[in-house]
Design a protein around this motif. Structure first.
Motif, PDB file in Angstrom:
ATOM      1  N   TRP A  10      -6.229  -1.626   7.745  1.00 26.90           N
ATOM      2  CA  TRP A  10      -7.423  -2.504   8.071  1.00 26.90           C
ATOM      3  C   TRP A  10      -6.856  -3.913   8.449  1.00 26.90           C
ATOM      4  O   TRP A  10      -5.689  -4.343   8.486  1.00 26.90           O
ATOM      5  CB  TRP A  10      -8.326  -2.679   6.739  1.00 26.90           C
ATOM      6  N   GLY A  11      -7.727  -4.948   8.569  1.00 25.53           N
ATOM      7  CA  GLY A  11      -7.501  -6.143   9.070  1.00 25.53           C
ATOM      8  C   GLY A  11      -7.295  -7.329   7.917  1.00 25.53           C
ATOM      9  O   GLY A  11      -6.924  -7.338   6.908  1.00 25.53           O
ATOM     10  N   LYS A  12      -7.873  -8.337   8.420  1.00 32.02           N
ATOM     11  CA  LYS A  12      -8.345  -9.632   7.651  1.00 32.02           C
ATOM     12  C   LYS A  12      -9.638  -9.975   7.439  1.00 32.02           C
ATOM     13  O   LYS A  12     -10.132 -10.185   8.619  1.00 32.02           O
ATOM     14  CB  LYS A  12      -7.117 -10.604   8.080  1.00 32.02           C
ATOM     15  N   GLY A  43      -5.838  -5.475   4.441  1.00 34.04           N
ATOM     16  CA  GLY A  43      -6.631  -4.514   3.980  1.00 34.04           C
ATOM     17  C   GLY A  43      -6.967  -4.498   2.706  1.00 34.04           C
ATOM     18  O   GLY A  43      -7.684  -3.501   2.147  1.00 34.04           O
ATOM     19  N   LYS A  44      -6.605  -5.463   1.943  1.00 37.06           N
ATOM     20  CA  LYS A  44      -7.284  -5.680   0.372  1.00 37.06           C
ATOM     21  C   LYS A  44      -8.607  -5.674   0.575  1.00 37.06           C
ATOM     22  O   LYS A  44      -9.104  -6.655   1.159  1.00 37.06           O
ATOM     23  CB  LYS A  44      -6.253  -6.588  -0.190  1.00 37.06           C
ATOM     24  N   ARG A  51      -5.660  -3.210  -3.145  1.00 40.43           N
ATOM     25  CA  ARG A  51      -4.906  -3.301  -2.125  1.00 40.43           C
ATOM     26  C   ARG A  51      -4.378  -2.035  -1.737  1.00 40.43           C
ATOM     27  O   ARG A  51      -3.936  -1.723  -0.506  1.00 40.43           O
ATOM     28  CB  ARG A  51      -3.560  -4.126  -2.476  1.00 40.43           C
ATOM     29  N   ILE A  52      -4.342  -0.808  -2.602  1.00 40.44           N
ATOM     30  CA  ILE A  52      -3.904   0.339  -2.427  1.00 40.44           C
ATOM     31  C   ILE A  52      -4.958   1.305  -1.901  1.00 40.44           C
ATOM     32  O   ILE A  52      -4.962   2.172  -0.793  1.00 40.44           O
ATOM     33  CB  ILE A  52      -3.148   0.883  -3.480  1.00 40.44           C
ATOM     34  N   THR A  85     -10.988   8.843  -0.568  1.00 34.57           N
ATOM     35  CA  THR A  85     -11.103   7.777   0.353  1.00 34.57           C
ATOM     36  C   THR A  85      -9.491   7.123   0.988  1.00 34.57           C
ATOM     37  O   THR A  85      -8.699   7.716   0.131  1.00 34.57           O
ATOM     38  CB  THR A  85     -11.873   6.457  -0.082  1.00 34.57           C
ATOM     39  N   PRO A  86      -9.392   6.687   1.915  1.00 36.86           N
ATOM     40  CA  PRO A  86      -8.197   6.231   2.610  1.00 36.86           C
ATOM     41  C   PRO A  86      -7.082   5.329   1.865  1.00 36.86           C
ATOM     42  O   PRO A  86      -7.637   4.537   1.099  1.00 36.86           O
ATOM     43  CB  PRO A  86      -8.269   5.829   4.092  1.00 36.86           C
ATOM     44  N   VAL A  87      -6.187   5.786   1.899  1.00 38.29           N
ATOM     45  CA  VAL A  87      -5.045   4.895   1.138  1.00 38.29           C
ATOM     46  C   VAL A  87      -4.658   3.825   2.337  1.00 38.29           C
ATOM     47  O   VAL A  87      -4.289   4.129   3.373  1.00 38.29           O
ATOM     48  CB  VAL A  87      -3.884   5.810   0.697  1.00 38.29           C
ATOM     49  N   ASN A  88      -4.454   2.610   1.736  1.00 39.75           N
ATOM     50  CA  ASN A  88      -4.219   1.383   2.781  1.00 39.75           C
ATOM     51  C   ASN A  88      -2.759   1.683   3.105  1.00 39.75           C
ATOM     52  O   ASN A  88      -1.842   1.224   2.067  1.00 39.75           O
ATOM     53  CB  ASN A  88      -4.445   0.011   2.038  1.00 39.75           C
ATOM     54  N   GLN A  89      -2.066   1.798   4.132  1.00 37.05           N
ATOM     55  CA  GLN A  89      -0.627   2.090   4.408  1.00 37.05           C
ATOM     56  C   GLN A  89       0.054   0.757   4.099  1.00 37.05           C
ATOM     57  O   GLN A  89       1.167   0.778   3.644  1.00 37.05           O
ATOM     58  CB  GLN A  89      -0.533   2.447   5.688  1.00 37.05           C
ATOM     59  N   GLU A  90      -0.266  -0.520   4.444  1.00 39.31           N
ATOM     60  CA  GLU A  90       0.208  -1.890   4.323  1.00 39.31           C
ATOM     61  C   GLU A  90       0.334  -2.152   2.928  1.00 39.31           C
ATOM     62  O   GLU A  90       1.490  -2.561   2.585  1.00 39.31           O
ATOM     63  CB  GLU A  90      -0.545  -2.799   5.297  1.00 39.31           C
ATOM     64  N   GLY A  91      -0.552  -2.058   2.178  1.00 42.60           N
ATOM     65  CA  GLY A  91      -0.585  -2.245   0.734  1.00 42.60           C
ATOM     66  C   GLY A  91       0.270  -1.320  -0.068  1.00 42.60           C
ATOM     67  O   GLY A  91       1.345  -1.796  -0.901  1.00 42.60           O
ATOM     68  N   LEU A  92       0.279   0.022   0.205  1.00 44.39           N
ATOM     69  CA  LEU A  92       1.235   0.741  -0.275  1.00 44.39           C
ATOM     70  C   LEU A  92       2.596   0.337   0.012  1.00 44.39           C
ATOM     71  O   LEU A  92       3.637   0.585  -0.955  1.00 44.39           O
ATOM     72  CB  LEU A  92       0.784   2.276   0.120  1.00 44.39           C
TER      73      LEU A  92
END
Length: 621
Positions: free
Chosen positions: A92-94, A186-187, A236-237, A245-252
């Motif tokens: 996601w974004g900001k 994405g948090k 964040r994850i 629900t989807p996992v946030n790739q950037e946070g992970l």
């Protein structure tokens, strides 16, 4: 009559275990070390040639050496993710409340439009991020000038003990208090983003650790710190929190990179899954519930939600399957009592913890350790020779600790202090206790300070029992009178920014209570000291020369050594709170840090106490 009889029996049982007494004496303090004092009856005055004979040894902190071996505690992630339901990854974004652009993927229930809607629904008060960084900062080596130890204090520890080889010493922090980048990469919003509704500072910037973590770890390793204890941000994850629900790739990836860098610097990571920052989804759209006073703790943490157990276990499984190969120590919850609203909350925390333990040990095959962190400002009886005060202290401590520790460590039912007080507690069956019992390798505890305890009505145990049935009592839910002074009227310790701090005085007693009651190694997951009015010190040199904090840390660790060697208590480790001044859930004024943080430049500087604490431990390791 029934209450009175129960009271008498309880007093008799508790009094046997009272371990301290007030002893009245007169005269000056004895000097037992001065066995030859009589021979110094008359000094020998004489003149001598004078010369400046000053000398000072300059020492430099010893950095953690680079690793020469790699340890693993589970199979690699590629072979573990098959153990959990299929997951999808996205980014996601900001979120910027002042932006005019709108996401157009409104048909995607987990797209950017839906993610943005989470922040719009949260509507965090006075949101602003005046951040310096928007990408990870590469570390730079510290100059020797920053690592020179300060002058030693005249008085200091005189023990000859060593820490056991396996003793874990490190420093701690938590995601919402240090990371910043609150609505970036994405948090999604958590309880911490809406909890503080007045004009006090929020966690939106904190220490910008999200982008500065490499330099942070570089500094800690340069000081010689071996363990780094931190928490993951659930939101964040998993921005949408729930299973499926989807996992946030950037946070992970961020936390994976952080763990890798900790290991690359020769340090060892320990991970906490939830440190107060509950996803807002568990308030079911009623964000005013975050402000409602709970029946048990200090904050409504949303644990009572009927979806909480499954969601937390799902989140833990995702984190563990991705990181368990590199993380040797896990903590499920931080101080859950403080954010438990009712009996359902307690039930959900205990059962979620147990499920995560069994998943890690049995399904995933992890060889590391799992624990849970508890709070308890240790209740000491106002007069330890008074059985009523001893009973009150036991009631106070058992409510805060045995409520969780009886089922988790001993596989037995909740204590009476809890069941008498919380009318909606969930009964634990024999099957529950068999499953929950023994699901922790350590007893994690945050023993900051102590409190002096007596019944609400002096010398009346019945006043405790009557309070337990009256939720409107000013003494509810603990149903004891807490004070800061001993029977002579003296405060039992130094008044810091937020507590009366005397933990070293009672620490051995406390550690003995924990170890001998719940029968597991104890790990001190937080301990720290905010010097009074440190935030008001203008000159940096005054902030850095924090002798009261040094005295606290060195006396604290001296008592840990005595507990290990003289009392036979297995203390597995100690993590100092915190490695830097941070956001203390509503302000930046309570400075617990071992480093200062310049809020304008984000520059860190080591305080004297950091050098003193690390030197104390490394000298005895």
């Amino acid at each position: 009559m029934w209450l009175s009889m129960i009271s008498v029996l309880a007093v008799l049982a508790i009094t046997i275990n009272a371990q301290q007494q007030y002893i009245t004496t007169t005269g000056p303090s004895p000097r037992t070390q001065c066995s030859t004092a009589a021979s110094w009856s008359q000094p020998n005055y004489h003149f001598a040639a004078f010369q400046y004979s000053m000398s000072e040894t300059i020492r430099v902190a010893t950095s953690v050496p680079a690793p020469t071996t790699t340890s693993t505690y589970a199979a690699p992630p590629d072979s573990l993710t098959s153990l959990i339901p299929s997951i999808s990854y996205t980014t996601w974004g900001k979120w910027d409340p002042n932006t005019t652009a709108s996401a157009n993927d409104t048909d995607n229930p987990y797209g950017n439009a839906a993610w943005t809607a989470l922040w719009e629904a949260a509507n965090p008060p006075n949101f602003t991020e005046q951040a310096l960084y928007s990408t990870t900062v590469e570390p730079t080596a510290l100059p020797t000038s920053e690592l020179i130890l300060p002058p030693a204090d005249y008085f200091g520890p005189t023990d000859c003990y060593q820490f056991p080889k396996e003793f874990m010493f490190g420093v701690a922090g938590s995601a919402s208090q240090i990371e910043g980048a609150t609505a970036e990469e994405g948090k999604s919003p958590s309880l911490m983003d809406v909890l503080v509704q007045d004009d006090r500072p929020k966690a939106y910037v904190t220490n910008e650790n999200y982008y500065l973590y490499k330099q942070e770890i570089e500094r800690l390793a340069s000081m010689g710190v071996k363990y780094y204890s931190f928490s993951l941000a659930w939101t964040r994850i998993l921005p949408f929190a729930l299973p499926g629900t989807p996992v946030n790739q950037e946070g992970l990836q961020h936390y994976s990179d952080l763990i890798d860098f900790v290991l690359a610097k020769g340090m060892i990571p320990t991970v906490t899954l939830l440190h107060f920052d509950t996803p807002l989804q568990f308030f079911a759209g009623n964000l005013t519930a975050t402000q409602e006073p709970p029946l048990i703790g200090y904050v409504n943490g949303g644990y009572q939600n009927e979806t909480f157990i499954d969601a937390f276990v799902n989140y833990a499984q995702i984190a563990m399957t991705h990181y368990a190969d590199r993380v040797p120590v896990w903590f499920t919850f931080n101080e859950p009592l403080l954010y438990s609203s009712d009996g359902k909350s307690i039930n959900n925390v205990i059962k979620a913890h147990a499920q995560v333990y069994h998943f890690y040990k049995e399904t995933l095959g992890g060889t590391g350790k799992i624990s849970i962190k508890f709070n308890d400002n240790f209740g000491v009886p106002r007069d330890p020779s008074n059985p009523n005060d001893v009973y009150a202290a036991d009631h106070f401590n058992s409510f805060q600790l045995a409520t969780f520790c009886n089922p988790i460590f001993l596989g037995i039912d909740y204590p009476d202090s809890y069941k008498q007080t919380v009318p909606d507690y969930i009964t634990l069956t024999a099957e529950d206790l068999a499953y929950i019992g023994g699901t922790a390798d350590y007893l994690g505890i945050d023993p900051y300070t102590a409190t002096v305890v007596a019944p609400p009505v002096p010398d009346s145990i019945d006043s405790i029992l009557e309070c337990t049935t009256n939720s409107s009592s000013p003494y509810s839910p603990y149903c004891v009178n807490q004070t800061l002074s001993n029977p002579a009227g003296w405060n039992i310790g130094y008044r810091s920014q937020s507590y009366v701090y005397i933990t070293p005085t009672y620490l051995r007693l406390y550690l003995s209570y924990l170890y001998n009651t719940f029968r597991k190694p104890v790990i001190i997951t937080e301990f720290g000291f905010p010097v009074f009015a440190e935030a008001e010190k203008v000159d940096l040199s005054d902030q850095l020369f924090d002798t009261p904090r040094s005295i606290y840390y060195l006396s604290y660790m001296s008592e840990v050594l005595k507990s290990i060697w003289e009392d036979g208590v297995e203390v597995a480790g100690a993590f100092a709170w915190s490695f830097a001044d941070n956001w203390e859930f509503g302000d930046y004024d309570a400075h617990f840090g071992l480093q200062t943080v310049n809020r304008t430049t984000q520059e860190r500087r080591f305080k004297k106490s950091f050098f003193d604490l690390v030197d104390f431990v490394n000298t005895r390791s």
